[in-house]
Enzyme design. Structure first.
Site: not given
Ligand code: BJW
Length: 251
Positions: A71, A123, A154, A219, A236
């Site tokens: 981080y 997030h 703490c 993509e 974007a």
């Molecule tokens: C461009 C570009 C350009 C590149 N122009 N485009 C239901 C079904 C299945 C699984 C689950 C479900 N519900 C929950 C889950 C589990 C899990 C999950 O989703 N897992 C999947 C992987 C299957 N979800 C969770 O655990 C969430 N929690 C939850 O649901 O809790 C329920 C609960 C309730 C009550 C008690 C307890 C629990 C939490 C999810 C947290 C995600 N955290 C992260 C880290 C954040 C901190 C950090 O930054 O360090 O968030 S993970 C990471 O992924 C980060 C992002 O915000 C997130 C999304 O990623 P994003 O933004 O889409 O990025 P990329 O890299 O994946 O994609 C980039 C895109 O840009 C690509 O498509 C490129 O092509 C494109 N691109 N250049 C336009 N110039």
């Protein structure tokens, strides 16, 4: 503007005609600011880790110093970054469209730095830490490379104030995002792989409530298709300003 030709007129017409717009952004929106996306491989010292393995409570419990190091590196990258034309285009939409809601999965703060005033951060934020025992949120904390930071009140371990896999999203932010998805007539999904729930379901909540969707991504693998879903393939930072220009040509 040179890229206006890339925007199909019917897509520009969707933006022009929308009365209420919700935009969801992901890491791709900050890629042109030099911030790696989650699915990009890490480089240098971090090359042997995958982000999905570091952004978990288990990783933090196993090795808090490793996770804090990651981080810290990311905060340094963000501190050097500046908002790009995609961030600025979204800030201009907020100013132009009366019912506009910006929801982001990003933790980099670049939307606010670009001038967006109302940003729903699903997030968390890299700019905050939180006491792992009492939950107190801090915007300033002492941190050195050799020691993991601890709570000044703490003494418990501090952790980044972000949402890791398996953790609930901030309830109020998620509720506001769901309401905005259900109540818009146009949903923009920009620079997200749409893999991570519950954010990934927001566009489909909007579709279920009758909205149309414009997906902007370099993509389209893994993005949903269907009636009322328009795809703009490209960066974007080029397509968003071009879309706005095509919808409201400069007079
Ligand atoms: C461009 C570009 C350009 C590149 N122009 N485009 C239901 C079904 C299945 C699984 C689950 C479900 N519900 C929950 C889950 C589990 C899990 C999950 O989703 N897992 C999947 C992987 C299957 N979800 C969770 O655990 C969430 N929690 C939850 O649901 O809790 C329920 C609960 C309730 C009550 C008690 C307890 C629990 C939490 C999810 C947290 C995600 N955290 C992260 C880290 C954040 C901190 C950090 O930054 O360090 O968030 S993970 C990471 O992924 C980060 C992002 O915000 C997130 C999304 O990623 P994003 O933004 O889409 O990025 P990329 O890299 O994946 O994609 C980039 C895109 O840009 C690509 O498509 C490129 O092509 C494109 N691109 N250049 C336009 N110039």
């Amino acid at each position: 503007m040179g890229t206006t030709a890339a925007i199909p007129p019917e897509v520009a017409a969707r933006l022009r005609g929308a009365r209420s717009i919700t935009a969801l952004t992901g890491a791709g929106v900050s890629a042109e600011s030099g911030i790696p996306t989650f699915r990009d491989a890490l480089t240098g010292l971090w090359a042997r880790y995958r982000p999905e393995e570091l952004a978990t409570p288990e990783a933090f419990a196993r090795n808090p110093s490793l996770v804090w190091g990651w981080y810290r590196m990311r905060r340094e990258v963000v501190a050097r970054a500046v908002p790009n034309p995609a961030h600025r285009a979204l800030a201009s939409l907020e100013a132009q469209v009366p019912r506009f809601t910006l929801v982001t999965q990003n933790v980099d703060g670049l939307h606010r730095r670009a001038g967006s005033e109302r940003v729903i951060e699903l997030h968390g934020s890299l700019a905050r830490a939180r006491c792992s025992r009492e939950g107190t949120v801090l915007e300033l904390w002492d941190e050195t490379e050799s020691e993991t930071p601890s709570c000044p009140a703490c003494g418990a371990l501090l952790r980044p104030d972000v949402v890791w896999f398996g953790e609930p999203l901030p309830g109020e932010a998620l509720r506001a995002a769901e309401i905005a998805a259900r109540n818009c007539d146009l949903f923009l999904s920009i620079g997200t792989s749409n893999l991570v729930e519950p954010a990934a379901s927001l566009p489909w909540r909007a579709v279920a409530a009758g909205a149309e969707v414009i997906v902007i991504n370099v993509e389209m693998d893994g993005q949903r298709a269907g009636s009322g879903i328009y795809h703009l393939v490209g960066r974007a930072g080029e397509l968003l300003p071009a879309l706005i220009e095509a919808a409201w040509p400069a007079r």
